[in-house]
Design an enzyme around this catalytic site. Structure first.
Site, PDB file in Angstrom:
ATOM      1  N   LYS A   1       1.056  -1.223   0.097  1.00  0.00           N
ATOM      2  CA  LYS A   1      -0.150  -0.354   0.582  1.00  0.00           C
ATOM      3  C   LYS A   1       0.714   1.214  -0.217  1.00  0.00           C
ATOM      4  CE  LYS A   1       0.603   2.132   4.642  1.00  0.00           C
ATOM      5  NZ  LYS A   1       1.259   1.035   4.950  1.00  0.00           N
TER       6      LYS A   1
ATOM      7  N   SER B   1       0.601  11.584   6.126  1.00  0.00           N
ATOM      8  CA  SER B   1       1.199  10.094   4.595  1.00  0.00           C
ATOM      9  C   SER B   1       2.362  10.550   4.781  1.00  0.00           C
ATOM     10  CB  SER B   1       0.199   9.906   3.993  1.00  0.00           C
ATOM     11  OG  SER B   1       0.573   8.789   3.072  1.00  0.00           O
TER      12      SER B   1
END
EC number: 1.1.1.94
Length: 332
Positions: free
Chosen positions: A186, A249
């Site tokens: 991911k 992130s």
């Protein structure tokens, strides 16, 4: 019960803090002695969480073997490429060892569970992965979070009472491989989504990358012997959506910087912490070649980062591939 956390970075410290309510002591170790000193002197990890006062039962240990000896449960939270060399130096009796690291070893293409099994020499039934959508800065503040513990369900079921808190919910899964692959790959797809955002391509492109990226993850899960359905859970889709869209992130931020024209070196420096997807994509590239499977998004990320392909050209190559069914037969 004592918990030992190997790695006192952002995520390791967050786990130590949130789980400290369930343990008499939480011992932390890190290769960076300044981090341990700051926790010892002020109960604050000045480097990663300078605004958080850690609970007083969180105690730094400067000798890794000592931490292992006095802990009943261990959580490993160090960069994947350094796990083997770190754990090969210690000895351990059979006790639960939980990986909260996400990645694939570049040289061997092995998952973290395989690295830990080889390095520590313990029965695989004691090895687990903790994975899911979980930004450290939110977890350490006690914001609601749900993740999955994957591994032997008999032992894992006994661990749940030590890992669940009022704001940190842990589900159980028997698919260790699927959870690990989802958590690792991911990061690569999140870089792709970040590059797209950095180029200003908008929400449509991001959603398409996430969806097609999930399909690539499922292919790799199947190759490693995991259950492809696992990608639709917290360790797959959940973690991917967060990492590919969240403002916190590191992988998405790194990708955005690349899309905005920064060099790889400049982008890594600006992020300032480990960007696991940057190294993981090298392993994914080798997996693609070894098993002869199509991973177009991951492949273009690799070319942008390691072959200096212009991000816009990579995007155009993705958009102009040959016409295909949405879902092909496996490994095609």
């Amino acid at each position: 019960m004592n918990l030992g956390v190997i790695g006192a970075g952002s995520w390791g410290t967050a786990l130590a803090q949130i789980l400290s309510v369930n343990f008499e002591n939480v011992f932390i170790w890190d290769i960076d002695k300044e981090v341990l000193d700051s926790v010892k002197n002020s109960n604050i990890n000045v480097k990663y969480h300078p605004d958080i006062k850690l609970n007083t039962n969180i105690k730094p240990i400067y000798d890794l073997q000592e931490l292992i000896n006095i802990s009943d449960i261990l959580i490993v939270v160090i960069p994947t490429q350094y796990i083997r060399q770190t754990l090969s130096k210690v000895k351990i009796e059979n006790k639960p060892v939980i990986s909260a690291s996400k990645g694939i070893e570049i040289e061997s293409l092995k998952l973290v569970s395989d690295i830990m099994e080889e390095s520590l020499g313990i029965d695989r039934k004691y090895i687990f992965a903790l994975s899911g959508p979980s930004f450290a800065k939110e977890v350490i503040k006690g914001l609601p979070t749900a993740v999955v513990l994957a591994g032997n369900t008999e032992i894992g079921n006994k661990l749940l009472s030590y890992l669940n808190t009022k704001t940190f919910r842990v589900y159980l899964s028997d698919d260790l491989v699927g959870a690990e692959v989802g958590g690792a790959i991911k990061n690569v797809i999140a870089i792709a989504a970040g590059i797209s955002d950095g180029l200003g391509f908008g929400s449509n492109a991001r959603a398409s990358l996430i969806t097609r990226g999930l399909y690539e993850i499922s292919k790799i899960v199947k190759i490693y012997g995991g259950n492809p359905q696992t990608v639709y859970g917290l360790s797959g889709l959940g973690d991917l959506v967060l990492t590919a869209t969240g403002e916190l992130s590191r992988n998405r931020t790194f990708g955005m910087l690349i899309g905005q024209g920064y060099s790889v070196e400049e982008a890594l420096k600006k992020v300032g912490q480990v960007v696991e997807g940057y190294t993981t994509v090298k392993a994914v590239y080798d997996i693609k070649n070894k098993y002869n499977i199509e991973l177009p998004i991951s492949y273009q990320v690799y070319r942008v980062l390691y072959e200096n392909l212009n991000p816009k050209d990579a995007a155009m190559e993705l958009m102009n591939r040959g016409y295909k069914f949405e879902f092909m037969e496996e490994n095609k």
